[in-house]
Design an enzyme around this catalytic site. Sequence first.
Site, PDB file in Angstrom:
ATOM      1  N   SER A 162       4.740   2.497   7.942  1.00 47.91           N
ATOM      2  CA  SER A 162       4.401   1.321   7.128  1.00 47.91           C
ATOM      3  C   SER A 162       5.573   0.906   6.258  1.00 47.91           C
ATOM      4  O   SER A 162       6.187   1.729   5.571  1.00 47.91           O
ATOM      5  CB  SER A 162       3.193   1.620   6.245  1.00 47.91           C
ATOM      6  OG  SER A 162       2.012   1.675   7.004  1.00 47.91           O
ATOM      7  N   ASP A 213      -0.022  -7.723   1.431  1.00 48.54           N
ATOM      8  CA  ASP A 213       0.375  -6.320   1.583  1.00 48.54           C
ATOM      9  C   ASP A 213       1.892  -6.158   1.571  1.00 48.54           C
ATOM     10  O   ASP A 213       2.470  -5.428   2.378  1.00 48.54           O
ATOM     11  CB  ASP A 213      -0.208  -5.709   2.853  1.00 48.54           C
ATOM     12  CG  ASP A 213      -0.140  -4.179   2.837  1.00 48.54           C
ATOM     13  OD1 ASP A 213       0.068  -3.605   1.751  1.00 48.54           O
ATOM     14  OD2 ASP A 213      -0.277  -3.571   3.931  1.00 48.54           O
ATOM     15  N   HIS A 232       0.811  -1.217   0.000  1.00 49.82           N
ATOM     16  CA  HIS A 232       0.000   0.000   0.000  1.00 49.82           C
ATOM     17  C   HIS A 232       0.851   1.278   0.000  1.00 49.82           C
ATOM     18  O   HIS A 232       0.349   2.364  -0.265  1.00 49.82           O
ATOM     19  CB  HIS A 232      -0.989   0.001   1.170  1.00 49.82           C
ATOM     20  CG  HIS A 232      -0.388   0.256   2.516  1.00 49.82           C
ATOM     21  ND1 HIS A 232      -0.156  -0.741   3.432  1.00 49.82           N
ATOM     22  CD2 HIS A 232      -0.016   1.412   3.125  1.00 49.82           C
ATOM     23  CE1 HIS A 232       0.338  -0.221   4.549  1.00 49.82           C
ATOM     24  NE2 HIS A 232       0.439   1.095   4.376  1.00 49.82           N
TER      25      HIS A 232
END
Length: 370
Positions: A310, A200, A170
């Site tokens: 992230s 992911d 993402h």
Amino acid sequence: MTDSTRRSGADEPYPFPYGGGAGYPAPPAYQPQQPVTTPSGITVWPGAGSGGDGAGEDGGALAAEGAHGGGKRRKARMSRPVALIAAVAAVSALVGGGSAALVTHATEKSDTAISTPVVNAKSASSSGVSAVATAVSPSIVEVGASGTSGESTGSGVIITSDGEIITNNHVISGANSIQVTFSDGSKKTATVIGTDSAKDLALIKVQDASGLKAATLGDSSKVTVGDQVVAIGSPEGLTGTVTSGIVSALDRDVTVSTDESQGQGDQGGPGGGRQWPFEFGGGQYNGDVGSSTTTYKAIQTDASLNPGNSGGALINMSGQIVGINSAMYSSASTQSSSSAGSIGLGFAIPINTVKSDLATLRAGGSDSNV
């Protein structure tokens, strides 16, 4: 004249007899002490030493005579061992208190040294976190992605010296260009090698790179609840930020979107934007994940994670990567990064999941659009 009852070689009579006159003195009024025979069979005469001069029958007699005789009588000599013992006893009596104190102090000091705890290099101390940060920070990068929907900032982990970097899908999904910033401030352009939206994960590679410091990938199956961990990433565009905490739980079901339109979810720097939405425990956080989703088992941590973390590393106290940080919850009512903040509820993809997916990512990934 009667014969003398003295033994051959005996001394002459005392010059100062008890009752006056010549000859031996009158017998004492008390009963003389009798010789003692020890269990080993040795006869010890009263007043005798333990050996050497004055030992035995003659020695006992001489000792007795010396006790009662005048100044001209030969005194029985004390044996050397007995004299030495007596001297030591006298010195001990004078300094006994000090000697006892020294012996006691020495004993106490020895006990203290034995009971001193050994400092564990993996203990939950600031020095341990500092050591991990120093060792691993060169292997953590900031990932900047830009595309038609805007710009975003995430993090990544170098896994090969020639520039392979693991990050979240993402972070780079929908990006037209990717720039990597290293811990020393240098920047390089990167391209996408493969993506796996179901996990992911994404693999990117820096162009014309060599000699980079690759991180050591650990074994997430050995992670236990309560283990201390360190997180390194670029929250809010602050490259190389270090936080620490513990593993709060394992095997948490985290659901994220696989829709590419949800890409570039982490925003860094002033102004910000929305965070990457996810579902956990029946609730949705940071927005709507949409209808296209995937669920993976995650490591839960209370290490502070914020937008931009992230794709960064979750590290154990041995300096090994045990997870890739992927989702974090903010209690802010709005979705702007200026009001968002960590509340100690973050999630990471186990590193064993990453390792099992590397071959697929290097081959282009599992997504049809790659």
